[in-house]
Design a protein around this motif. Structure first.
Motif, short mmCIF file in Angstrom:
data_model
loop_
_atom_site.label_atom_id
_atom_site.label_comp_id
_atom_site.label_asym_id
_atom_site.label_seq_id
_atom_site.Cartn_x
_atom_site.Cartn_y
_atom_site.Cartn_z
N PRO A 23 8.77 7.77 -14.90
CA PRO A 23 9.51 7.57 -13.64
C PRO A 23 8.81 6.65 -12.65
O PRO A 23 9.44 6.13 -11.73
CB PRO A 23 9.62 8.98 -13.06
N LEU A 24 7.52 6.45 -12.82
CA LEU A 24 6.78 5.64 -11.85
C LEU A 24 6.74 4.16 -12.21
O LEU A 24 6.39 3.33 -11.36
CB LEU A 24 5.34 6.18 -11.75
N ILE A 25 7.07 3.81 -13.43
CA ILE A 25 6.95 2.43 -13.88
C ILE A 25 7.81 1.47 -13.05
O ILE A 25 7.30 0.43 -12.62
CB ILE A 25 7.28 2.32 -15.38
N PRO A 26 9.08 1.75 -12.75
CA PRO A 26 9.85 0.79 -11.93
C PRO A 26 9.22 0.54 -10.56
O PRO A 26 9.18 -0.60 -10.10
CB PRO A 26 11.22 1.45 -11.79
N GLY A 27 8.72 1.59 -9.94
CA GLY A 27 8.07 1.42 -8.63
C GLY A 27 6.82 0.57 -8.72
O GLY A 27 6.57 -0.29 -7.87
N ALA A 131 -6.19 1.13 -11.58
CA ALA A 131 -6.07 2.31 -10.72
C ALA A 131 -5.06 3.29 -11.31
O ALA A 131 -5.27 4.51 -11.29
CB ALA A 131 -5.64 1.89 -9.31
N PHE A 132 -3.97 2.77 -11.85
CA PHE A 132 -2.97 3.60 -12.49
C PHE A 132 -3.58 4.34 -13.69
O PHE A 132 -3.35 5.53 -13.89
CB PHE A 132 -1.80 2.72 -12.94
N GLY A 133 -4.38 3.62 -14.48
CA GLY A 133 -5.03 4.24 -15.63
C GLY A 133 -5.97 5.37 -15.23
O GLY A 133 -5.98 6.44 -15.84
#
Length: 144
Positions: A23-27, A131-133
């Motif tokens: 769900p966070l990928i588009p953002g 940072a996401f990783g």
């Protein structure tokens, strides 16, 4: 070797589909490209390179984790007594800070870096991907 690569690919694919990530990928894509969702639909090509950079930053985190895991594991075994004592001291200090018995000002500071043209910067998506990783390692780490 080929079986390991296939298993690693599917593990990565499953972790990508996890409720913590998908769900966070588009953002994130919108954020790193500096475009709204409507602009992304119109200009797919401009977001593609930044998405690849984001994936590179994300992948680098896990490559570094994998490359250093055995070294750190050996180090933790050799110095396990000292590390337990040090970790205990840190937990006690953080607990005292949390209940306001001591004040460690460096724990209450925040450092932010702003750049006006981050959407034109090629390094920014790599940094955000890293940072996401780091941020989602607890969620997808067990699968990977």
């Amino acid at each position: 070797m080929t079986l390991n690569l296939i298993l690693a690919f599917f593990a990565g694919f499953i972790s990508f589909l996890s409720p913590c990530v998908l769900p966070l990928i588009p953002g994130y894509i919108s954020y790193i490209s500096g475009q709204t969702l409507n602009e992304l639909v119109e200009k797919k090509q401009s977001a593609l390179l930044k998405t690849i950079y984001f994936s590179l930053g994300f992948s680098l985190v896990f490559i570094i984790f994998g490359a250093t895991a055995s070294f750190l594991g050996k180090l933790f075994i050799v110095y396990s007594k000292e590390l337990r004592i040090g970790a205990g001291i840190i937990i006690i200090l953080f607990s005292l800070q949390l209940i306001n018995l001591i004040k460690l000002d460096f724990l209450n500071k925040e450092k932010k870096y702003y750049t006006k043209k981050y959407n034109e910067n090629s390094f920014f998506p790599i940094l955000v991907g890293g940072a996401f990783g780091f941020g989602w390692t607890p969620c997808i780490g067990p699968i990977l």
